[in-house]
Write a protein that holds these residues in place. Sequence first.
Motif, PDB file in Angstrom:
ATOM      1  N   VAL A  68      55.905  59.602  45.847  1.00  0.00           N
ATOM      2  CA  VAL A  68      56.368  58.830  44.727  1.00  0.00           C
ATOM      3  C   VAL A  68      55.788  57.418  45.276  1.00  0.00           C
ATOM      4  O   VAL A  68      56.016  57.196  46.545  1.00  0.00           O
ATOM      5  N   LEU A  69      55.153  56.593  44.245  1.00  0.00           N
ATOM      6  CA  LEU A  69      54.787  55.132  45.087  1.00  0.00           C
ATOM      7  C   LEU A  69      54.565  54.350  43.627  1.00  0.00           C
ATOM      8  O   LEU A  69      55.207  54.906  42.909  1.00  0.00           O
ATOM      9  N   GLY A  70      55.733  53.766  43.880  1.00  0.00           N
ATOM     10  CA  GLY A  70      56.256  52.531  43.536  1.00  0.00           C
ATOM     11  C   GLY A  70      56.529  51.236  43.859  1.00  0.00           C
ATOM     12  O   GLY A  70      57.092  50.193  44.920  1.00  0.00           O
ATOM     13  N   ILE A  71      56.058  50.247  43.001  1.00  0.00           N
ATOM     14  CA  ILE A  71      56.613  48.902  42.793  1.00  0.00           C
ATOM     15  C   ILE A  71      58.516  48.505  42.315  1.00  0.00           C
ATOM     16  O   ILE A  71      58.724  49.361  41.558  1.00  0.00           O
ATOM     17  N   VAL A  72      59.250  48.391  43.959  1.00  0.00           N
ATOM     18  CA  VAL A  72      61.231  49.284  43.179  1.00  0.00           C
ATOM     19  C   VAL A  72      61.262  47.220  43.746  1.00  0.00           C
ATOM     20  O   VAL A  72      62.743  47.741  44.053  1.00  0.00           O
ATOM     21  N   ASN A  73      60.154  46.244  43.581  1.00  0.00           N
ATOM     22  CA  ASN A  73      61.533  45.420  44.343  1.00  0.00           C
ATOM     23  C   ASN A  73      60.717  44.141  43.466  1.00  0.00           C
ATOM     24  O   ASN A  73      59.454  43.868  43.268  1.00  0.00           O
ATOM     25  N   GLY A  74      61.712  43.672  42.390  1.00  0.00           N
ATOM     26  CA  GLY A  74      60.797  42.427  41.115  1.00  0.00           C
ATOM     27  C   GLY A  74      60.710  41.251  41.405  1.00  0.00           C
ATOM     28  O   GLY A  74      59.317  40.650  41.395  1.00  0.00           O
ATOM     29  N   THR A  75      61.358  40.936  42.562  1.00  0.00           N
ATOM     30  CA  THR A  75      60.946  39.279  43.422  1.00  0.00           C
ATOM     31  C   THR A  75      59.893  39.502  44.332  1.00  0.00           C
ATOM     32  O   THR A  75      58.806  38.275  43.661  1.00  0.00           O
TER      33      THR A  75
END
Length: 432
Positions: free
Chosen positions: A155-162
């Motif tokens: 699982v590879l992700g961008i999980v923080n919008g800031t």
Amino acid sequence: MRTRPLKVALLGCGVVGSEVARIMTTHADDLAARIGAPVELAGVAVRRPSKVRAGIDPALVTTDATALVKRGDIDVVVEVIGGIEPARALITTAFEHGASVVSANKALLAQDGAALHAAADEHDADLYYEAAVAGAIPLIRPLRESLAGDKVNRVLGIVNGTTNFILDKMDSTGAGYQEALDEATALGYAEADPTADVEGFDAAAKAAILAGIAFHTRVRLDDVYREGMIEVTAADFASAKAMGCTIKLLAICERAADGGSVTARVHPAMIPLTHPLASVRGAYNAVFVESDAAGQLMFYGPGAGGAPTASAVLGDLVAVCRNKLSGATGPGDSAYTQLPVSPMGEVVTRYHISLDVADKPGVLAQVATVFAEHGVSIDTVRQQGRLDGGGDASLVVVTHRASDASLTGTVEALRNLDTVRGVASIMRVEGE
């Protein structure tokens, strides 16, 4: 349709809680049709009862959250107050008094998810938390249910919008970190104290939750390796562009090749512009899942904000209410594999290292020898140009895949060379 309404207690009425209450009111008929029974907001626990809350009957507002969750007529408790306490005690009390729980509390779930699941099981209750990771993006349920028959490997992700907003601004406009952070704050993407976001704590909690669900093992926040992104510079972005990459703060959860362990980590990384995550802009989130049968899947959308997060909460509320009507419970804690979580030193990836070195013959050979002695193979080397004032140069080394422990030993040895003035930057290269 059953006429007696299912009663919901709402803990917290801030940005997310107020949206949950609004949607419950404005979409009441639709929710009733989807669930098979009306849903009624039976109480709202807040800290400041005098604050005007549009659309909420003041008679429902209370400061006594404990008394609210102890009420015998409450079917579902929605917890959106965040933090560890009193949220943990309130959720446990809700289970003890017959209520199921919908939560958006990533920090609590990352720290005490196993204990909360055990409490839910003990009292035949549900614990749902789609909103705890990636806002409105359906992610927890696909991992828990849609992929339950598959084997997830990564699982590879961008999980923080800031942080994604800040890094995107640095990449697209050439802004420095502070300038991009100031803009994020002005637009409401960053809190007055952005530490949880920019130091990676928020993403690490989400990584712990994702790893636990994906690999059917228990992963706590303390198991997640974490690096923030405050030291990412314009020079790093220039180097990334020279490699055909950009930089993102990534949450990465992986199953070892032999299947015997897992890793979970959060840190900035260069990823190729050809990778789907490279095109995720602004404050959006995206998560890339790799599994045996389904292959590669990507989940994309707004990862924060009142309405998007409330959407995920309401989706869980519908599912939990349906379970209540049928007398069943949904998927609980799945940790049957009990895989160990390997330390960061065992993670294998590629690296981009920028060195300030003396500009004289033999330096490259010395640097290459240090890499070879530590078992780290060099892919490419390039000189970035001379630095002002000292006859020094900037040397950029990109490695083949190597363990983090080997790279750490290499960097320590490089710092001891007289010809190496300093290690300017170390960046992992992912997504290839």
